[in-house]
Enzyme design. Sequence first.
Site, PDB file in Angstrom:
ATOM      1  N   GLY A 269       0.803  -1.153  -0.126  1.00 44.51           N
ATOM      2  CA  GLY A 269      -0.131  -0.077   0.085  1.00 44.51           C
ATOM      3  C   GLY A 269       0.912   1.318  -0.079  1.00 44.51           C
ATOM      4  N   ARG A 270       1.460   1.464   1.109  1.00 42.46           N
ATOM      5  CA  ARG A 270       2.554   2.441   1.368  1.00 42.46           C
ATOM      6  C   ARG A 270       3.321   2.815   0.051  1.00 42.46           C
ATOM      7  NH1 ARG A 270       3.820   4.109   6.349  1.00 42.46           N
ATOM      8  NH2 ARG A 270       3.303   1.997   7.093  1.00 42.46           N
ATOM      9  N   CYS A 336      -6.196  22.039  19.652  1.00 37.72           N
ATOM     10  CA  CYS A 336      -6.281  21.825  21.081  1.00 37.72           C
ATOM     11  C   CYS A 336      -5.887  20.511  21.535  1.00 37.72           C
ATOM     12  CB  CYS A 336      -7.672  22.337  21.535  1.00 37.72           C
ATOM     13  SG  CYS A 336      -7.993  23.999  21.312  1.00 37.72           S
ATOM     14  N   TYR A 364      -1.725   6.597   4.295  1.00 37.76           N
ATOM     15  CA  TYR A 364      -2.303   6.539   5.711  1.00 37.76           C
ATOM     16  C   TYR A 364      -2.303   8.123   6.173  1.00 37.76           C
ATOM     17  CZ  TYR A 364      -1.381   1.745   5.017  1.00 37.76           C
ATOM     18  OH  TYR A 364      -1.235   0.257   4.222  1.00 37.76           O
TER      19      TYR A 364
END
Length: 403
Positions: A269-270, A336, A364
């Site tokens: 994938g990556r 925050c 991702y």
Amino acid sequence: MGQKWLAILRDYLRSGNEIETPCYLYDRAGLLENIEILKKNFDGIARLFFAVKANTNLNILKLIKEHGIGAEVVSPGEIFVCKKAGFKGSEILYNNVARKKDEIIYALKNGITYFNFESINQAIILAKIAEQMNRRVKVFVRINPGIFPRTHPHLSTGSESSKFGIRMEELPEVAKTIKGLKFIELVGIHCHIGSQILSPKPFIRATTKVGEAIEYFRDNGYAIKYVNLGGGFGIPYRPSENPLNFAPIVKCYRNFKGEYNVEIFLEPGRFFVANAGYILTRVIDKKQRNHLPIYMIDAGMTENPRPALYNAYHHIEPLFEKNGRRFKIRVTGPLCENADEFGVFNLPELNIGEYLLIHNSGAYTRTMASTYNGRPLCAEYLIDSRLRLIRKKQPLRRLIEDE
């Protein structure tokens, strides 16, 4: 990776055009280059499938499909997206740790050909539903080889303590149980040891365990025709890292294919998309903390949660080149949340409003993005000969439209 996309982006902005930040940018030429690297290395050795969890943009999926790559999915949502992108059920592998009945039914209705299972319970559930739907299903048993590759612990899926797969000592029980399940046919072994691996050694070690599993099941009357050796091919995120050397892996897989007479599937994938993607962001504030300057940017863990989840490094550089001295600068997001940090980088003096690029953001990131702090998911662009919007920024109403 070529720089044509970068020149196009710079020219677009220098011409007085505006791009709302943060946003995702994908270099089409870079994506095609990655596809060709994998196809060239594994031509005649393995059939390639794209791990859709890395990036679910329809335009990216269509481009990958056009080049003969299949899809590996883990949910009905990913099946839905792949079908919209034009993948046939026979071009999709459905792998998952555990599935509910409705997920299996959805997959079968959509013509999915190959399933894996990672426990005996999952095999039994799959067989019962297949019988109810009068469908005979081809399955792979995913083994856990007990291998810990050198990667982040959260990215290791083949170690002994991992929740993934079936341990080698459980194979006799699997073989016995499957014999009584008439509507599933065990045709393959699946083994995926982890993600972002930059050494060939773990991939090679895993084939030994897979070979043992093939021999065991064949000795017990199963015709094992396929092996899914997973993905996990890493990329250099840091400038100091070296790329993965494919040569030993290719040699090992070629020999493995010949020795066991199997068809090999791979599911990276990556490697397909990570270094072809970037996040374009701007400096929106500057502060000083403990003698270290802070650049606060408009991208945060909502756009890229990997630094917060894995302490992952994503290289950051100004979009426009700046000469002169560089300083150690702490880069944070605007949320925050104390975990909303990207790290410390050597950067030049920048003014509020200037652009930065977060590198290696094609995998991702958008698929793991969130609307935390009420931040709508941002836009995505594909750059080929021009800048092209391929997914709009979510309008604010999307935050409440399901309520």
